[in-house]
Design a protein around this motif. Structure first.
Motif, PDB file in Angstrom:
ATOM      1  N   PHE A 168       3.635   6.754   6.023  1.00 43.65           N
ATOM      2  CA  PHE A 168       3.531   5.449   6.670  1.00 43.65           C
ATOM      3  C   PHE A 168       2.398   5.461   7.692  1.00 43.65           C
ATOM      4  O   PHE A 168       1.576   4.534   7.738  1.00 43.65           O
ATOM      5  CB  PHE A 168       4.849   5.062   7.349  1.00 43.65           C
ATOM      6  CG  PHE A 168       4.742   3.812   8.191  1.00 43.65           C
ATOM      7  CD1 PHE A 168       4.787   2.563   7.599  1.00 43.65           C
ATOM      8  CD2 PHE A 168       4.560   3.901   9.564  1.00 43.65           C
ATOM      9  CE1 PHE A 168       4.660   1.411   8.374  1.00 43.65           C
ATOM     10  CE2 PHE A 168       4.431   2.758  10.345  1.00 43.65           C
ATOM     11  CZ  PHE A 168       4.492   1.509   9.747  1.00 43.65           C
ATOM     12  N   GLN A 169       2.344   6.488   8.521  1.00 43.10           N
ATOM     13  CA  GLN A 169       1.295   6.561   9.531  1.00 43.10           C
ATOM     14  C   GLN A 169      -0.079   6.665   8.881  1.00 43.10           C
ATOM     15  O   GLN A 169      -1.053   6.067   9.355  1.00 43.10           O
ATOM     16  CB  GLN A 169       1.543   7.750  10.458  1.00 43.10           C
ATOM     17  CG  GLN A 169       2.751   7.597  11.362  1.00 43.10           C
ATOM     18  CD  GLN A 169       2.646   6.388  12.289  1.00 43.10           C
ATOM     19  OE1 GLN A 169       1.558   6.005  12.711  1.00 43.10           O
ATOM     20  NE2 GLN A 169       3.787   5.780  12.605  1.00 43.10           N
ATOM     21  N   THR A 170      -0.162   7.413   7.784  1.00 39.74           N
ATOM     22  CA  THR A 170      -1.438   7.547   7.077  1.00 39.74           C
ATOM     23  C   THR A 170      -1.890   6.205   6.518  1.00 39.74           C
ATOM     24  O   THR A 170      -3.068   5.822   6.639  1.00 39.74           O
ATOM     25  CB  THR A 170      -1.302   8.573   5.939  1.00 39.74           C
ATOM     26  OG1 THR A 170      -1.001   9.854   6.498  1.00 39.74           O
ATOM     27  CG2 THR A 170      -2.594   8.665   5.133  1.00 39.74           C
ATOM     28  N   MET A 218       0.824  -1.208   0.000  1.00 32.01           N
ATOM     29  CA  MET A 218       0.000   0.000   0.000  1.00 32.01           C
ATOM     30  C   MET A 218       0.858   1.258   0.000  1.00 32.01           C
ATOM     31  O   MET A 218       0.587   2.213  -0.746  1.00 32.01           O
ATOM     32  CB  MET A 218      -0.921  -0.005   1.214  1.00 32.01           C
ATOM     33  CG  MET A 218      -1.953  -1.120   1.214  1.00 32.01           C
ATOM     34  SD  MET A 218      -2.898  -1.218   2.769  1.00 32.01           S
ATOM     35  CE  MET A 218      -3.797   0.334   2.713  1.00 32.01           C
ATOM     36  N   LEU A 219       1.901   1.264   0.808  1.00 36.25           N
ATOM     37  CA  LEU A 219       2.759   2.442   0.912  1.00 36.25           C
ATOM     38  C   LEU A 219       3.528   2.667  -0.375  1.00 36.25           C
ATOM     39  O   LEU A 219       3.709   3.814  -0.816  1.00 36.25           O
ATOM     40  CB  LEU A 219       3.726   2.274   2.089  1.00 36.25           C
ATOM     41  CG  LEU A 219       4.638   3.457   2.426  1.00 36.25           C
ATOM     42  CD1 LEU A 219       3.814   4.685   2.779  1.00 36.25           C
ATOM     43  CD2 LEU A 219       5.574   3.101   3.585  1.00 36.25           C
ATOM     44  N   TYR A 220       3.966   1.586  -1.004  1.00 44.48           N
ATOM     45  CA  TYR A 220       4.728   1.722  -2.249  1.00 44.48           C
ATOM     46  C   TYR A 220       3.853   2.295  -3.366  1.00 44.48           C
ATOM     47  O   TYR A 220       4.273   3.193  -4.109  1.00 44.48           O
ATOM     48  CB  TYR A 220       5.297   0.370  -2.672  1.00 44.48           C
ATOM     49  CG  TYR A 220       6.271   0.481  -3.825  1.00 44.48           C
ATOM     50  CD1 TYR A 220       7.546   1.012  -3.627  1.00 44.48           C
ATOM     51  CD2 TYR A 220       5.915   0.081  -5.106  1.00 44.48           C
ATOM     52  CE1 TYR A 220       8.430   1.136  -4.687  1.00 44.48           C
ATOM     53  CE2 TYR A 220       6.797   0.203  -6.164  1.00 44.48           C
ATOM     54  CZ  TYR A 220       8.058   0.731  -5.950  1.00 44.48           C
ATOM     55  OH  TYR A 220       8.934   0.864  -6.996  1.00 44.48           O
ATOM     56  N   GLN A 221       2.628   1.791  -3.479  1.00 44.39           N
ATOM     57  CA  GLN A 221       1.723   2.340  -4.491  1.00 44.39           C
ATOM     58  C   GLN A 221       1.421   3.806  -4.209  1.00 44.39           C
ATOM     59  O   GLN A 221       1.364   4.632  -5.128  1.00 44.39           O
ATOM     60  CB  GLN A 221       0.433   1.524  -4.533  1.00 44.39           C
ATOM     61  CG  GLN A 221       0.612   0.126  -5.100  1.00 44.39           C
ATOM     62  CD  GLN A 221      -0.696  -0.629  -5.179  1.00 44.39           C
ATOM     63  OE1 GLN A 221      -1.331  -0.720  -6.227  1.00 44.39           O
ATOM     64  NE2 GLN A 221      -1.115  -1.163  -4.048  1.00 44.39           N
ATOM     65  N   ALA A 267      11.372   6.594  -1.991  1.00 45.52           N
ATOM     66  CA  ALA A 267      10.229   7.503  -1.840  1.00 45.52           C
ATOM     67  C   ALA A 267       9.225   6.974  -0.821  1.00 45.52           C
ATOM     68  O   ALA A 267       8.541   7.757  -0.159  1.00 45.52           O
ATOM     69  CB  ALA A 267       9.560   7.707  -3.198  1.00 45.52           C
ATOM     70  N   TRP A 268       9.140   5.648  -0.697  1.00 43.53           N
ATOM     71  CA  TRP A 268       8.158   5.094   0.237  1.00 43.53           C
ATOM     72  C   TRP A 268       8.620   5.176   1.693  1.00 43.53           C
ATOM     73  O   TRP A 268       7.819   4.932   2.606  1.00 43.53           O
ATOM     74  CB  TRP A 268       7.821   3.640  -0.127  1.00 43.53           C
ATOM     75  CG  TRP A 268       8.986   2.686  -0.186  1.00 43.53           C
ATOM     76  CD1 TRP A 268       9.690   2.330  -1.292  1.00 43.53           C
ATOM     77  CD2 TRP A 268       9.560   1.965   0.912  1.00 43.53           C
ATOM     78  NE1 TRP A 268      10.668   1.428  -0.962  1.00 43.53           N
ATOM     79  CE2 TRP A 268      10.615   1.177   0.385  1.00 43.53           C
ATOM     80  CE3 TRP A 268       9.295   1.889   2.270  1.00 43.53           C
ATOM     81  CZ2 TRP A 268      11.392   0.348   1.182  1.00 43.53           C
ATOM     82  CZ3 TRP A 268      10.068   1.062   3.073  1.00 43.53           C
ATOM     83  CH2 TRP A 268      11.097   0.298   2.521  1.00 43.53           C
TER      84      TRP A 268
END
Length: 699
Positions: free
Chosen positions: A319-321, A248-251, A312-313
């Motif tokens: 991350f918290q979001t 999710m974070l990478y996308q 970038a990730w």
């Protein structure tokens, strides 16, 4: 996320909508969000129309119209009927795509209409629950209406434009080469070809080529999928959570850099699987390699621990979001229907590595699940991998190999290995079990059960018989349990194949019931009574009715794919199952041909005798708790109650053997004669086939 566009309505004219999904922080700063939106509109008005933007939009629209995919006929008819209320007849089909004349004066008029004084702002959030004074008449939804203060309107209309706002740049992903790659001797019906097979890497390729009998024309489009198998992806609930967070974070980190690609008809995704992650890229073939490079270069080589400058990730705020977003998604999933809960729990009990929503939420709540932990996990995630891919569409073999090298190059430093470690397995039921639990949504007034009979024999012949039995039982099951006994609105009887990491699947019969007035033990009793009675009576099925059931199943098996995406899905399914049975539909049809009513009757009796291989999952609604053992003794009927999922999974009997095939089986010939034979068989089938299928749902 943010989206914007015009909506045309025949009765009311048109409106321009901007939709923004807010984080908790965004909700606290909604005034700032609105200021930025209206500031960008002022920037557009100040800068004025840009002809190059119009030309680029025209090129993209013409491209989308020229290569438009087939759509659902009913939905398309509705769209055309709607367009007839708005456009002259000659524009009914093409109006949404038409760019006929560059008219800067008209564009400026539209800019002037985007006035904050004419805007309606809708703000929806759970935080307002119980605080609003008005009620909607039909559903009682809480709401409130207020005028925007004149000072705020003036600020939106004339305030300073944020210096970080700027106009778009020319889109580098707009394709210009729409030529189809020559087939070079390959046929439309040829099976995928294995181009690469070395330690830790395997690549399949199939070119989309026009051919007799196909339901679509080849287009300059391409689908690329990679399964990156890694032993630590879902090894524990913690690693499963970290893998999900990473995808999710990478996308999220590439949203801005891949936006242009999305507008140019390209798409991509990164998702978690039982055995690793799946990377997919699709769209117009000309610029697809550029997008693949874009979405792979920031995986791991950029990490400081790998000698890079940081990825970038690796952003603490994002991350918290994302962590909050995943938490909300899991919490919301607990409010699903009881029958969905029953199905999910059955799957979790039967799969070796599968974790409950509550366990995932617990892991997410731990302070040790932080960005540093994610960095460590990602380094381990891609330390030892096996990459298997499919390139399907408008690409030759050379391009396909290059695409694999792009991904492998982005994982430089990873050790390529076999995918055998800690494979997903399916529990082997050698006695009868019941698992009872309360629904995670105490406000839901419904109870539900899934009664699952497992067939311990595997293979294509067993799959066909199991599915035919379920196809025969589906309508009588609904008639008895829904219509006659009126247990509830949701009643289903179907085959349920469950797949581990490697073939073959484990098949079985599933009965699902959801009821608002019958408790799970009563639903279970009715389901067992129906199955016992129906199984005992299969041998009395009239020959004509049995033949009709076989014809209906044959029609479902042999249903022709309507789009290239359906063909891609079938081929990719064979790859991810590690089955590589490209002619499976033909083999299923052949396995079905000799099946008799006596074969099905024998299967039915053995399947249900003593409920030896069964699992009942009971979900209690209405805030009720399952009774203690003493209260369930009579209802269990000699079955063993499961008190702990983890204890059940760790105690014998263990799991069906699971091992990777040493070599993918050679594909059977699938030339024109074979294709004609299969199409001929499909035409023999009845048109009223239901959706039973030996490999599970296909739609």
């Amino acid at each position: 996320s943010l989206s914007a566009g015009a909506e045309t309505e025949a009765r009311y004219g048109a409106e321009f909508d901007v939709s923004v999904s807010l984080t908790q922080l965004g909700l606290e700063r909604v005034d700032e969000v609105l200021r930025l939106i209206f500031g960008y509109i002022r920037l557009l008005r100040t800068t004025g129309p840009q002809e190059w933007v119009w030309k680029e939009s025209k090129a993209l629209s013409e491209m989308h119209f020229r290569f438009k995919e087939k759509s659902d006929p009913v939905g398309y008819a509705v769209d055309l009927a709607s367009n007839m209320q708005i456009y002259p007849p000659q524009y009914v089909i093409a109006a949404p795509f038409a760019y006929e004349k560059y008219d800067p004066a008209l564009i400026e008029d539209l800019f002037r209409m985007l006035d904050p004084a004419k805007a309606d702002v809708f703000l929806c959030a759970r935080k307002f629950h119980g605080t609003l004074k008005m009620r909607e008449a039909v559903y009682g939804t809480e709401y409130e209406v207020a005028r925007v203060p004149s000072g705020t309107l003036d600020h939106w209309k004339d305030g300073k434009i944020d210096p970080d706002l700027h106009l778009v740049n020319p889109n580098p992903f707009v394709p210009s080469d729409f030529a189809l790659v020559p087939p070079h001797g390959r046929g439309a019906w040829d099976p995928p070809r294995k181009l690469v097979d070395r330690e830790g890497q395997r690549l399949w390729h199939k070119q989309d080529i026009d051919g007799e009998g196909k339901n679509w024309k080849a287009k300059p489009k391409l689908s690329v999928m990679f399964q990156v198998t890694t032993p630590v992806a879902s090894q524990t609930a913690r690693t499963a959570v970290l893998t999900q967070l990473f995808t999710m974070l990478y996308q999220d980190s590439l949203t801005l850099t891949t936006y242009d690609a999305t507008m140019a008809g390209l798409s991509w995704g990164l998702g978690k699987t039982d055995d690793g992650v799946t990377l997919s890229v699709g769209g117009y073939s000309h610029k697809l390699p550029r997008l693949l490079t874009q979405v792979t270069k920031g995986l791991v080589r950029c990490m400081a621990s790998a000698g890079g400058k940081g990825c970038a990730w690796e952003d603490e705020n994002r991350f918290q979001t994302i962590k909050d977003e995943l938490t909300r998604a899991l919490e919301n999933s607990k409010k699903g229907s009881p029958y969905q809960r029953a199905m999910e729990t059955t799957g979790r009990l039967l799969k070796k590595r599968s974790y409950s929503v509550d366990r995932m939420l617990y892991e997410l709540s731990l302070p040790t699940v932080n960005l540093d932990a994610l960095r460590d996990h990602v380094a381990k995630l891609f330390k030892e991998v096996h990459v298997e891919g499919l390139v399907h569409g408008n690409a030759g073999e050379g391009v396909a190999k290059n695409l694999l090298e792009v991904l492998v190059g982005s994982l430089k430093g990873a050790r390529m290995t076999s995918p055998d470690k800690d494979a997903q397995q399916v529990a082997w039921l050698q006695t009868a079990f019941v698992f009872a639990e309360p629904h995670t949504n105490s406000d839901d007034l419904n109870h539900a059960i899934e009664l699952y009979y497992q067939w311990p024999h595997r293979g294509i012949e067993n799959d066909v018989v199991a599915t035919l039995f379920a196809e025969m039982a589906a309508e009588p099951c609904f008639d008895q349990l829904r219509t006659k006994e009126q247990l509830g609105y949701i009643v289903a009887c179907r085959s349920r194949p469950i797949m581990g990491s490697y073939p073959p699947a484990v098949n079985g019969l599933s009965i699902i019931i959801q009821s608002s007035f019958k408790a799970p033990p009563d639903l279970d009793r009715s389901a067992r009574a129906f199955v016992d009675a129906f199984a005992a009576n299969v041998t009395n099925t009239p020959p004509g009715k049995f033949a009709a059931h076989k014809a209906a199943l044959r029609a479902q098996i042999m249903e022709k794919e309507k789009t290239v995406h359906e063909e891609t899905g079938r081929i990719w399914g064979e790859v991810t199952k590690r089955r590589y049975d490209w002619d499976r539909r033909g083999r299923l049809a052949e396995a079905l041909e000799p099946v008799t009513a006596d074969n099905v009757a024998d299967y039915a009796v053995k399947l249900t005798r003593g409920m030896k291989h069964s699992l009942g999952t009971w979900v209690y609604g209405k805030g009720m708790q399952p009774p203690e053992d003493a209260g369930m003794l009579r209802e269990l009927g000699g079955r063993t109650r499961i008190h702990s999922v983890s204890t059940f999974k760790n105690s014998p009997p263990h799991y069906f053997p699971s091992s990777r095939p040493k070599e993918p089986p050679a594909a059977r010939p699938s030339g024109s004669e074979s294709v004609k034979r299969l199409h001929s068989e499909a035409k023999k089938a009845t048109s009223g086939a239901n959706k039973a299928h030996p490999d599970g749902p296909t739609k």
